[in-house]
Design a protein around this motif. Structure first.
Motif, mmCIF file in Angstrom:
data_model
loop_
_atom_site.group_PDB
_atom_site.id
_atom_site.type_symbol
_atom_site.label_atom_id
_atom_site.label_comp_id
_atom_site.label_asym_id
_atom_site.label_seq_id
_atom_site.Cartn_x
_atom_site.Cartn_y
_atom_site.Cartn_z
ATOM 1 N N GLY B 8 0.804 -1.217 0.000
ATOM 2 C CA GLY B 8 0.000 0.000 0.000
ATOM 3 C C GLY B 8 0.830 1.256 0.000
ATOM 4 N N SER B 9 1.814 1.315 -0.852
ATOM 5 C CA SER B 9 2.716 2.453 -0.844
ATOM 6 C C SER B 9 3.170 2.782 -2.255
ATOM 7 C CB SER B 9 3.943 2.109 0.000
ATOM 8 O OG SER B 9 4.952 3.063 -0.210
ATOM 9 N N PRO B 74 1.281 0.424 5.146
ATOM 10 C CA PRO B 74 1.919 1.332 6.094
ATOM 11 C C PRO B 74 0.813 2.086 6.836
ATOM 12 C CG PRO B 74 2.531 1.833 3.799
ATOM 13 C CD PRO B 74 1.339 0.942 3.785
ATOM 14 N N HIS B 76 -0.421 5.977 7.672
ATOM 15 C CA HIS B 76 -0.291 7.431 7.543
ATOM 16 C C HIS B 76 -1.417 8.068 8.338
ATOM 17 C CE1 HIS B 76 1.867 7.305 3.330
ATOM 18 N NE2 HIS B 76 2.533 6.658 4.272
ATOM 19 N N ASN B 77 -1.128 8.977 9.236
ATOM 20 C CA ASN B 77 -2.188 9.666 9.985
ATOM 21 C C ASN B 77 -3.194 8.685 10.599
ATOM 22 O OD1 ASN B 77 -1.940 11.703 7.200
ATOM 23 N ND2 ASN B 77 -1.477 12.544 9.193
ATOM 24 N N HIS B 78 -2.701 7.659 11.245
ATOM 25 C CA HIS B 78 -3.569 6.655 11.887
ATOM 26 C C HIS B 78 -4.436 5.880 10.899
ATOM 27 C CE1 HIS B 78 -3.736 8.234 16.315
ATOM 28 N NE2 HIS B 78 -2.556 7.850 15.927
ATOM 29 N N SER B 79 -4.157 5.968 9.617
ATOM 30 C CA SER B 79 -5.030 5.299 8.657
ATOM 31 C C SER B 79 -4.205 4.718 7.513
ATOM 32 C CB SER B 79 -6.062 6.313 8.142
ATOM 33 O OG SER B 79 -7.005 5.672 7.328
ATOM 34 N N VAL B 80 -4.905 4.180 6.503
ATOM 35 C CA VAL B 80 -4.186 3.631 5.351
ATOM 36 C C VAL B 80 -3.708 4.788 4.470
ATOM 37 C CG1 VAL B 80 -5.486 1.485 5.332
ATOM 38 C CG2 VAL B 80 -6.278 3.386 3.952
ATOM 39 N N PRO B 81 -2.609 4.610 3.767
ATOM 40 C CA PRO B 81 -2.139 5.671 2.867
ATOM 41 C C PRO B 81 -3.193 5.978 1.792
ATOM 42 C CG PRO B 81 -0.451 4.007 3.140
ATOM 43 C CD PRO B 81 -1.687 3.458 3.767
ATOM 44 N N ALA B 82 -3.262 7.250 1.402
ATOM 45 C CA ALA B 82 -4.223 7.664 0.372
ATOM 46 C C ALA B 82 -4.034 6.836 -0.896
ATOM 47 C CB ALA B 82 -4.060 9.153 0.077
ATOM 48 N N LYS B 85 -5.911 3.572 -0.521
ATOM 49 C CA LYS B 85 -7.362 3.822 -0.504
ATOM 50 C C LYS B 85 -7.833 4.156 -1.919
ATOM 51 C CE LYS B 85 -11.494 4.365 0.834
ATOM 52 N NZ LYS B 85 -12.161 5.631 0.997
ATOM 53 N N HIS B 121 -8.620 0.247 10.085
ATOM 54 C CA HIS B 121 -9.335 1.027 9.073
ATOM 55 C C HIS B 121 -9.484 0.216 7.786
ATOM 56 C CE1 HIS B 121 -9.005 5.462 10.553
ATOM 57 N NE2 HIS B 121 -9.564 4.668 11.438
#
Lengths: 202, 403
Positions: B8-9, B74, B76-82, B85, B121
């Motif tokens: 997810g990156s 990974p 990012h900001n307590h969530s999945v990377p944009a 998503k 998430h």
């Protein structure tokens, strides 16, 4: 008068979340100045060796820094906030930290009956992360369900009960913003911590 | 079992990609994993639907064809990377390759959390009706302090971690097998035998079920015939020569395109003498017009085509009884055709009586056939069950191949 930045959490040209924020802008104009900010066109968040942040994101950050508070209207895609909003929030916490201790009001609209409830719950957790550290208004939720039918021909909210709820929440937000201005003892440390956050490799 | 892995990156360097590559390499004997790339996926926007772009179609195809998906996220900001998503949004808008697909979530992070919040998430996201993936419950694999976790070869250093990863992966493989059994039944339902969708080579403006389709369609596209040369990839023949050639093939050939339209058969003998009867008026017909309208038959046809289209299998073969089994043994074969890019282009079907071939072989080698007393299959109608792939249960008496 307080000045707020309202972030449209969608890049769709037909967004009832944008409609909601425009309505709030008009409806509350005697109480606060609300400026709508679009996140369409921002690239997908990507880390780089030199911590590059696009100029559009920097411009939005400046507006947020200068504002007394932020209102976010989020749609719900797959039980969560749209990638475009998630991406914008990542840019706005990558070496720049406009959200630290910034009062935030979360709203959202959806076509179905749930009004983006799950997306809003995730958004709270996201805004709470150490690199964003926003000050989200607690115990308040504004969920606008059936948003396609929610507005009349003059783009005003049709339902009186919902309008009253929004009026009340907005009043609370104004007070929350005022209280927040006094809750600034840890602000310097909070900023430092956000700045020290390691955005290392994925 | 075939899995695809999604890191997810889109960052140039990613420990989550390292983790997936390690899983692919280390557990090679256990499972086959292809790690997909999500780097060039455009930002999701309802205003600019790019579902049909190569990058999204390619991801969709790989996921559809896989037995399961491993996502390494990974946080990012307590969530999945944009970026992650974003891919899921494209794959839950107009197309839904995750529907019913077994998914396993892993993740790593710099600090102690190991992507714990992002994973939760991601579970909620994958659970959404538009995505509808089936996520392995429990079995959380959180790799914290990832900086120290790998050696210079990209291998996990800690044996305990590797053992735990193996346990979760084995659990996932069992889980995926069960889930695939449950979701399998509906895979082929969307197969459109009425050929309504069309494809880039479909001839527009002529009713495909018209008895004179061949002449009308040929006129419409100014098709060449007779002594006109046609350049093939390894030869040059006139249309006449092509016909002589195809008509004398020792098998009955049928061409069905990717739109499920019956375009051609090599008319070698009269319809009555054919192993699988075809008549000229059927040429051009949609597949639902050339099969009897019996639910079971239609279902079998859909199963066969869908398993070829999705790449689950490349060849389906089945015996078709009907003629005297002591004199004939008629086999039908269905082979997927693909273009240079590997895109599905339709079915090459051939029917052949293998009895004369077997007889000839026995005569030439001085052997004879005897019954196998241990054989578990009914020799008169059951042979087909052995040669057809497991998931395609061919009912020999009303076989899909009877057009």
């Amino acid at each position: 008068m307080n000045k707020f930045i309202a972030i449209v959490g969608s890049n769709s040209s037909k967004s009832t979340n944008r409609e909601l924020l425009k309505y709030m802008q008009r409806h509350f104009k005697s109480q606060a100045e609300i400026e709508l900010v679009e996140i369409k066109g921002l690239p997908i968040f990507k880390k780089s060796a030199n911590k590059y942040v696009p100029q559009t994101a920097r411009n939005i950050a400046k507006k947020i820094e200068a504002a007394d508070g932020v209102i976010i209207a989020t749609p719900e895609y797959d039980h969560s906030i749209p990638a475009v909003l998630s991406s914008a929030l990542a840019w706005l916490s990558y070496g720049i930290h406009p959200f630290v201790d910034k009062p935030v009001m979360i709203t959202g609209a959806s076509y179905g009956s749930l009004g983006s409830s799950r997306a809003q719950a995730q958004l709270r957790q996201i805004l709470d992360s150490p690199e964003l550290k926003a000050r989200i208004m607690p115990s308040s939720e504004f969920l606008l369900g059936h948003s396609l039918q929610a507005f009349d021909d003059n783009d005003n909210l049709k339902d009186i009960e919902i309008t009253e709820q929004l009026n009340g929440l907005f009043k609370d937000f104004l007070q929350f913003v005022n209280i927040s201005k006094q809750l600034n003892n840890a602000n310097v440390v909070n900023k430092q911590q956000a700045e020290q956050f390691l955005w290392d490799k994925d | 079992m075939k899995l695809v892995g999604i890191a997810g990156s889109i960052a140039d360097q990613s420990y989550n990609r390292t983790l997936l590559n390690f899983i692919a390499k280390h557990f090679e004997g256990l499972v086959e994993i292809e790690v997909l790339n999500i780097n060039d996926v455009p930002m999701f926007s309802q205003d600019d639907d790019q579902t049909n772009s190569d990058v999204i179609q390619n991801l969709s195809k790989k996921i559809s064809a896989a037995d399961g998906v491993i996502i390494a996220t990974p946080e990012h900001n307590h969530s999945v990377p944009a970026a992650l998503k974003n891919v899921i949004e494209w794959l839950s808008y107009e197309i839904h390759p995750f529907d019913g697909k077994p998914v396993m979530i892993v993740g790593d992070s710099y600090h102690t959390q190991g992507s714990s919040r992002a994973q939760l998430h991601l579970r909620q996201i994958l659970e959404a009706p538009g995505v509808n993936a089936i996520v392995l419950p429990g079995n959380e694999f959180l790799l914290g302090k990832v900086k120290e976790a790998f050696d210079e070869n990209g291998d996990l250093k800690d044996q305990g971690t590797v053992d735990f990863l193996q346990t979760t992966l084995q659990n996932f493989i069992k889980f995926a097998k069960v889930i695939n059994l449950i979701s399998k039944t509906n895979d082929y339902d969307d197969e459109d035998l009425s050929a309504k969708t069309g494809t880039d080579t479909t001839i527009q403006g002529i009713d495909m079920n018209d008895d004179n389709w061949l002449d009308l369609a040929a006129q419409k596209v100014n098709a060449v015939e007779g002594k006109t040369y046609v350049k093939l990839d390894s030869g040059l023949l006139t249309v006449d020569q092509l016909n002589y050639f195809l008509k004398t093939m020792p098998v009955e050939l049928t061409y069905v395109d990717e739109n499920n339209q019956f375009l051609y058969y090599n008319k070698a003998v009269s319809p009555e003498k054919m192993l699988a009867k075809r008549v000229p008026a059927q040429v051009g017909d949609s597949l639902d017009k050339v099969h009897p309208k019996i639910d079971r038959v239609i279902e079998h046809v859909k199963q066969v085509i869908n398993s070829l289209r999705t790449g689950k299998t490349d060849l389906v073969s089945m015996a078709v009884p009907g003629k005297d089994e002591t004199k004939h043994h008629i086999m039908h074969y269905y082979k997927a055709m693909h273009d240079e890019d590997g895109d599905y282009k339709g079915v090459n079907e051939w029917a052949v009586d293998i009895k004369p071939i077997v007889d000839q072989y026995l005569q030439a080698t001085g052997q004879k056939l005897v019954k196998d007393p241990e054989a578990k299959i009914d020799a008169t109608s059951g042979a087909s069950k052995k040669s057809a792939p497991e998931e395609i249960k061919v009912d020999a008496t009303s076989s899909a191949s009877k057009h």
